[in-house]
Design an enzyme around this catalytic site. Sequence first.
Site, PDB file in Angstrom:
ATOM      1  N   ASP A  55       0.951  -1.216  -0.083  1.00 12.73           N
ATOM      2  CA  ASP A  55      -0.033  -0.072   0.170  1.00 12.73           C
ATOM      3  C   ASP A  55       0.886   1.259  -0.065  1.00 12.73           C
ATOM      4  OD1 ASP A  55      -3.163   0.326   1.048  1.00 12.73           O
ATOM      5  OD2 ASP A  55      -1.841   2.148   0.913  1.00 12.73           O
ATOM      6  N   SER A  61     -10.076   6.057  -5.911  1.00 19.60           N
ATOM      7  CA  SER A  61     -11.879   5.636  -5.805  1.00 19.60           C
ATOM      8  C   SER A  61     -12.661   6.809  -5.586  1.00 19.60           C
ATOM      9  CB  SER A  61     -11.856   4.559  -4.666  1.00 19.60           C
ATOM     10  OG  SER A  61     -11.273   5.091  -3.415  1.00 19.60           O
ATOM     11  N   SER A  70     -16.346  -2.548  -9.413  1.00 25.67           N
ATOM     12  CA  SER A  70     -17.320  -1.660  -8.794  1.00 25.67           C
ATOM     13  C   SER A  70     -18.549  -1.610  -9.628  1.00 25.67           C
ATOM     14  CB  SER A  70     -17.014  -0.024  -8.801  1.00 25.67           C
ATOM     15  OG  SER A  70     -17.799   0.737  -8.543  1.00 25.67           O
ATOM     16  N   TYR A  98     -13.476   7.071 -12.995  1.00 16.11           N
ATOM     17  CA  TYR A  98     -13.381   6.013 -12.149  1.00 16.11           C
ATOM     18  C   TYR A  98     -14.242   4.548 -12.605  1.00 16.11           C
ATOM     19  CZ  TYR A  98     -14.390   3.185  -7.882  1.00 16.11           C
ATOM     20  OH  TYR A  98     -14.530   2.116  -7.139  1.00 16.11           O
ATOM     21  N   LYS A 103     -12.443   0.972 -13.812  1.00 18.26           N
ATOM     22  CA  LYS A 103     -12.536  -0.534 -13.381  1.00 18.26           C
ATOM     23  C   LYS A 103     -13.312  -1.268 -14.392  1.00 18.26           C
ATOM     24  CE  LYS A 103     -11.977   0.298  -8.853  1.00 18.26           C
ATOM     25  NZ  LYS A 103     -10.828  -0.650  -7.920  1.00 18.26           N
ATOM     26  N   PHE A 108     -28.969  15.200  -1.381  1.00 20.57           N
ATOM     27  CA  PHE A 108     -28.539  15.456  -2.824  1.00 20.57           C
ATOM     28  C   PHE A 108     -29.756  15.129  -3.714  1.00 20.57           C
ATOM     29  CE2 PHE A 108     -23.808  14.831  -2.066  1.00 20.57           C
ATOM     30  CZ  PHE A 108     -23.603  16.117  -1.493  1.00 20.57           C
ATOM     31  N   ARG A 110     -26.514  15.832  -6.952  1.00 17.55           N
ATOM     32  CA  ARG A 110     -25.438  15.996  -7.167  1.00 17.55           C
ATOM     33  C   ARG A 110     -24.976  15.248  -8.618  1.00 17.55           C
ATOM     34  NH1 ARG A 110     -21.706  11.558  -3.410  1.00 17.55           N
ATOM     35  NH2 ARG A 110     -22.749  10.172  -4.633  1.00 17.55           N
ATOM     36  N   GLY A 119     -24.212  13.367 -11.890  1.00 16.21           N
ATOM     37  CA  GLY A 119     -23.646  11.877 -12.071  1.00 16.21           C
ATOM     38  C   GLY A 119     -24.261  10.825 -11.398  1.00 16.21           C
TER      39      GLY A 119
HETATM   40  N1  UDP Z   1     -25.678  11.394  -0.588  1.00 15.62           N
HETATM   41  C1  UDP Z   1     -26.393  12.566  -0.056  1.00 15.62           C
HETATM   42  N2  UDP Z   1     -25.629  13.375   0.769  1.00 15.62           N
HETATM   43  C2  UDP Z   1     -24.254  13.263   1.020  1.00 15.62           C
HETATM   44  C3  UDP Z   1     -23.547  12.266   0.469  1.00 15.62           C
HETATM   45  C4  UDP Z   1     -24.305  11.230  -0.170  1.00 15.62           C
HETATM   46  O1  UDP Z   1     -27.523  12.603  -0.535  1.00 15.62           O
HETATM   47  O2  UDP Z   1     -23.681  14.041   1.608  1.00 15.62           O
HETATM   48  C5  UDP Z   1     -26.288  10.676  -1.541  1.00 15.62           C
HETATM   49  C6  UDP Z   1     -25.847  10.211  -2.834  1.00 15.62           C
HETATM   50  O3  UDP Z   1     -26.529  11.268  -3.532  1.00 15.62           O
HETATM   51  C7  UDP Z   1     -26.279   8.769  -3.325  1.00 15.62           C
HETATM   52  C8  UDP Z   1     -26.070   8.041  -1.747  1.00 15.62           C
HETATM   53  O4  UDP Z   1     -26.270   9.156  -0.774  1.00 15.62           O
HETATM   54  O5  UDP Z   1     -27.559   8.962  -3.657  1.00 15.62           O
HETATM   55  C9  UDP Z   1     -24.993   7.277  -1.680  1.00 15.62           C
HETATM   56  O6  UDP Z   1     -23.731   8.100  -1.719  1.00 15.62           O
HETATM   57  P1  UDP Z   1     -22.274   7.622  -1.623  1.00 15.62           P
HETATM   58  O7  UDP Z   1     -21.390   8.823  -2.127  1.00 15.62           O
HETATM   59  O8  UDP Z   1     -22.151   7.178  -0.160  1.00 15.62           O
HETATM   60  O9  UDP Z   1     -22.055   6.461  -2.703  1.00 15.62           O
HETATM   61  P2  UDP Z   1     -22.091   6.228  -4.096  1.00 15.62           P
HETATM   62  O10 UDP Z   1     -23.703   5.773  -4.177  1.00 15.62           O
HETATM   63  O11 UDP Z   1     -22.043   7.468  -4.790  1.00 15.62           O
HETATM   64  O12 UDP Z   1     -21.298   5.289  -4.691  1.00 15.62           O
END
Ligand code: UDP
Length: 315
Positions: A32, A76, A116, A140, A144, A203, A276, A278
């Site tokens: 690592d 990641s 992933s 990302y 993968k 989000f 958010r 994407g």
């Molecule tokens: N999320 C949120 N607020 C935050 C962080 C994440 O609403 O501060 C939501 C995000 O939009 C997703 C879910 O929580 O729908 C899981 O997000 P995370 O980043 O944990 O994992 P991802 O699904 O992106 O791999």
Amino acid sequence: MTRILVTGGAGYIGSTATALLADRGYEVVVLDDLSMGHADAVDPRATFIEGSILDADLLRNALAGCEAVIHFAGKSLVGESVEKPELYHRVNVDGTQTLLEAMSIHGIDKIVFSSSAATYGQPIDNPITEESFASPTNPYGASKLAIDKMITSAGISAISLRYFNVAGAYQTTQGWLAERHNPETHLIPLVLRATEDNPLKIFGTDWDTKDGTCVRDYVHVVDLIEAHIMALGALKPHVHEIVNLGSGGGYSVREVISVASQVLARPVPAVESPRRAGDPATLVASIVKAKSLLGWEPTRALETMISDAVKSQAQ
Ligand code: UDP
């Protein structure tokens, strides 16, 4: 004793794998570069080598005497990958190429790879099976997917495990192996640290889901690692299998907040925020193949993931 190289064994998921492998009597070598991981998370029973998977000489030393590799090392963060796509290609794709070449020199032909759900991109249908169209929406996920294809081309014994949302923590005799990302972007750790002054941002509340917030499939890190150990035993000569790992069910962001407030016995301060970029509305894994190929089934519920995360953050 079977000796395994764990790349990325100082990270949240890799350190949990290292500890559980050592518990099961495996001899573990961890490689690592500590760019994301923490040296103190590496199980003391493992041999720790600090360095990168891009360092071919170091890899050749680390692989000496190993029978198989569990490959977690890599960048990641989805957002960072959009800003620095070349970095993600170099570390994840070129790094894995270097690893596969070093394995070949040693005649090591067994790998379990940390892939992933990001490889699928915006899903057409849920639950997502391994046959679902893979069309990543960020560098990302693309890295993968490129690695999965590279492993197929290598013709070795391989299983790529496509994780959905990993949560929870593992308690070793030394203490909890907590999720310690910096910056932290994952929902559950952010829910736990939300305060009135710094509330959780939800989000998007206008998604086409049960309550308008995004739905994700959460799996406990210990269940996830059990699947890796089962995968080591399920490797077949010259066959590369792709296997999804989730729970097979989904929770909305509001449901996660509600379970967390029950576990914490207090309200979780949260505010509605824009979507958010994407984010797909819903990501839920089909775990039919994980059950049939590995004989694996997750056993730890969302309440356990959250309460273990609470205990691990509190130590
Ligand atoms: N999320 C949120 N607020 C935050 C962080 C994440 O609403 O501060 C939501 C995000 O939009 C997703 C879910 O929580 O729908 C899981 O997000 P995370 O980043 O944990 O994992 P991802 O699904 O992106 O791999």
